[in-house]
Enzyme design. Structure first.
Site, PDB file in Angstrom:
ATOM      1  CB  SER A  93      24.022  69.450  72.788  1.00 11.69           C
ATOM      2  OG  SER A  93      25.180  69.568  71.992  1.00 11.69           O
ATOM      3  CE1 TYR A 191      22.453  71.641  68.204  1.00 10.30           C
ATOM      4  CE2 TYR A 191      24.730  70.916  68.041  1.00 10.30           C
ATOM      5  CZ  TYR A 191      23.593  71.123  68.791  1.00 10.30           C
ATOM      6  OH  TYR A 191      23.590  70.808  70.126  1.00 10.30           O
ATOM      7  CB  SER A 192      27.561  76.279  65.002  1.00 11.69           C
ATOM      8  OG  SER A 192      28.897  76.658  65.280  1.00 11.69           O
ATOM      9  CG  ASN A 193      28.774  71.393  69.221  1.00  9.23           C
ATOM     10  OD1 ASN A 193      27.911  71.360  70.098  1.00  9.23           O
ATOM     11  ND2 ASN A 193      28.926  70.416  68.347  1.00  9.23           N
ATOM     12  N   GLY A 337      21.074  65.848  73.647  1.00 10.71           N
ATOM     13  CA  GLY A 337      22.512  65.856  73.830  1.00 10.71           C
ATOM     14  C   GLY A 337      23.110  64.498  73.519  1.00 10.71           C
ATOM     15  CB  SER A 363      26.494  51.666  66.954  1.00  8.79           C
ATOM     16  OG  SER A 363      25.475  50.720  66.704  1.00  8.79           O
TER      17      SER A 363
END
Length: 393
Positions: A93, A191-193, A337, A363
């Site tokens: 991101s 939050y919106s990709n 990101g 993880s």
């Protein structure tokens, strides 16, 4: 794609956090030896030694351009090879800041109006299921205030199921529109990709050229970002030296780490497709905040932030840019990101010191997010006195 705070808001998420490593000439081909009292070196060793990350690489750049590289941990769990200095990684991101810069350049050229509806540039694309592009502005896409849901939540199957699958941008938008709006445009933050996929399509419509070509010609080439590139359609391997990326097969701590270095990045596209290095991200952020890419009025617009639910005090989100409050006082600007196996944090202070770090996941947990953020804060604040009452939460 990225989501984080405490600093990402991993599921509803914002962005950036900061992290990085210290200073050797940019031409150095090996990480410097540890120095007594080197807080950044110690912080990176601690980050890679906590069991959550296989390895980490970082770079710090001073206002005058002098820099230092750091590596820690292991770059390949199978061969135990070292982490390559300034290796290439998927910056996920952090791509959003590049995309936003192109949109704002077009706005400065009079080709895009920030408060115009998306409908003007992409007629009838955002329609149905409660969505209406006539009510969503370009600014709202840039600032995650459009109410558009994230397409990643509508992709069937797991990350491993879709790791090698190619997605067309329009397909990602259509997946997002199968979900209901999260809130009326301008009445919330999430939050919106998907919003950035739409911005990529907008750039292509306005310029008549691929978004990757626009980012390359407007940013990568002029700034001499020689290790940064937009992957070609179907390109799954990282071209240069890079640490291997890992993801827990179960998604939980302690799960078997699977090498996911090769993957199709198209599910991120204009929201998260770029490959870069810590040095190049630092150079980009320094140039952006230093006024080399945008007209002053557009940079001012980019830095105009809105509050983000759940973010630390003093943080906010602008137009593809996160404002961060530092423990040593003052602010930094940047983006985070996160994508299959790589977690990147980068930022630049108002004084011009920049830092970027990437950790290779086994993880990623909320505590891992916080550790990455604390590392970035350490890198940007190194050598400066902590401000009274300031702390990275």
């Amino acid at each position: 794609m990225s989501q984080h705070p405490a600093v990402t808001f991993r599921s509803a998420a914002v962005v950036l956090a900061l992290a990085l490593g210290a200073a050797t000439p940019a031409a150095a081909d090996a990480a410097p030896r540890s120095r007594p009292g080197d807080a950044v070196r110690s912080a990176l060793d601690e980050l890679a030694g906590g069991g959550e990350f296989a390895g980490a690489l970082a770079a710090v750049r001073e206002p005058g351009g002098r820099g230092r590289d750091y590596t820690a941990g292991v770059g390949d769990l199978a061969t135990r090879a070292k982490v390559p200095v300034n290796g290439q990684v998927r910056i996920a991101s952090t791509t959003k800041t590049f995309t936003a810069a192109v949109v704002l350049q077009l706005a400065g050229e009079g080709k895009v109006e920030l408060d115009a509806p998306v409908e003007r540039y992409l007629p009838r694309l955002v329609r149905g299921n409660g969505h209406d592009g006539r009510l969503i502005t370009v600014r709202q896409l840039l600032q995650h205030t459009s109410g558009l849901p994230d397409h990643s939540k509508a992709i069937p199957g797991t990350f491993f199921d879709n790791r090698h699958r190619y997605f067309e941008p329009r397909e990602l938008v259509d997946l997002a529109l199968t979900q209901q709006p999260l809130f009326p445009p301008g009445k919330g933050w999430s939050y919106s990709n998907t919003g950035y996929v739409l911005l990529g399509l907008l750039v292509q419509k306005v310029t008549g050229r691929p978004i990757g070509a626009e980012i390359t010609d407007r940013i990568i080439t002029p700034l001499g970002l020689g290790d940064t590139y937009w992957p070609n359609p179907g390109e799954q391997r990282i071209r240069g030296a890079h640490p291997r990326a890992y993801k827990s097969r179960t998604g939980e701590p302690g799960g078997e780490p699977v090498d996911v270095s090769e993957m199709d990045p198209s599910r991120g596209w204009a929201a998260g497709q770029l490959v870069s290095t810590p040095r190049d991200v630092n150079r980009f952020l320094g140039a952006l905040l230093g006024g080399r890419l945008l007209k002053p009025a557009m940079l001012e617009q980019m830095k105009r932030t809105v509050p983000v639910p759940g973010a630390p005090r003093g943080w906010g989100y602008g137009l593809g840019l996160t404002k961060i409050s530092l423990s040593c006082g003052g602010l930094a600007w940047g983006h985070s990101g996160d994508v299959g196996g790589y977690s990147t944090r980068g930022g630049v202070t108002e004084g011009g010191r920049s830092a970027t770090v990437t950790a290779t996941e086994k993880s990623l947990t909320a505590e891992g997010d916080k550790r990455l953020d604390r590392f970035l804060d350490t890198a940007l604040c190194a050598g400066q006195r902590p401000a009274a009452g300031q702390a990275l939460r």
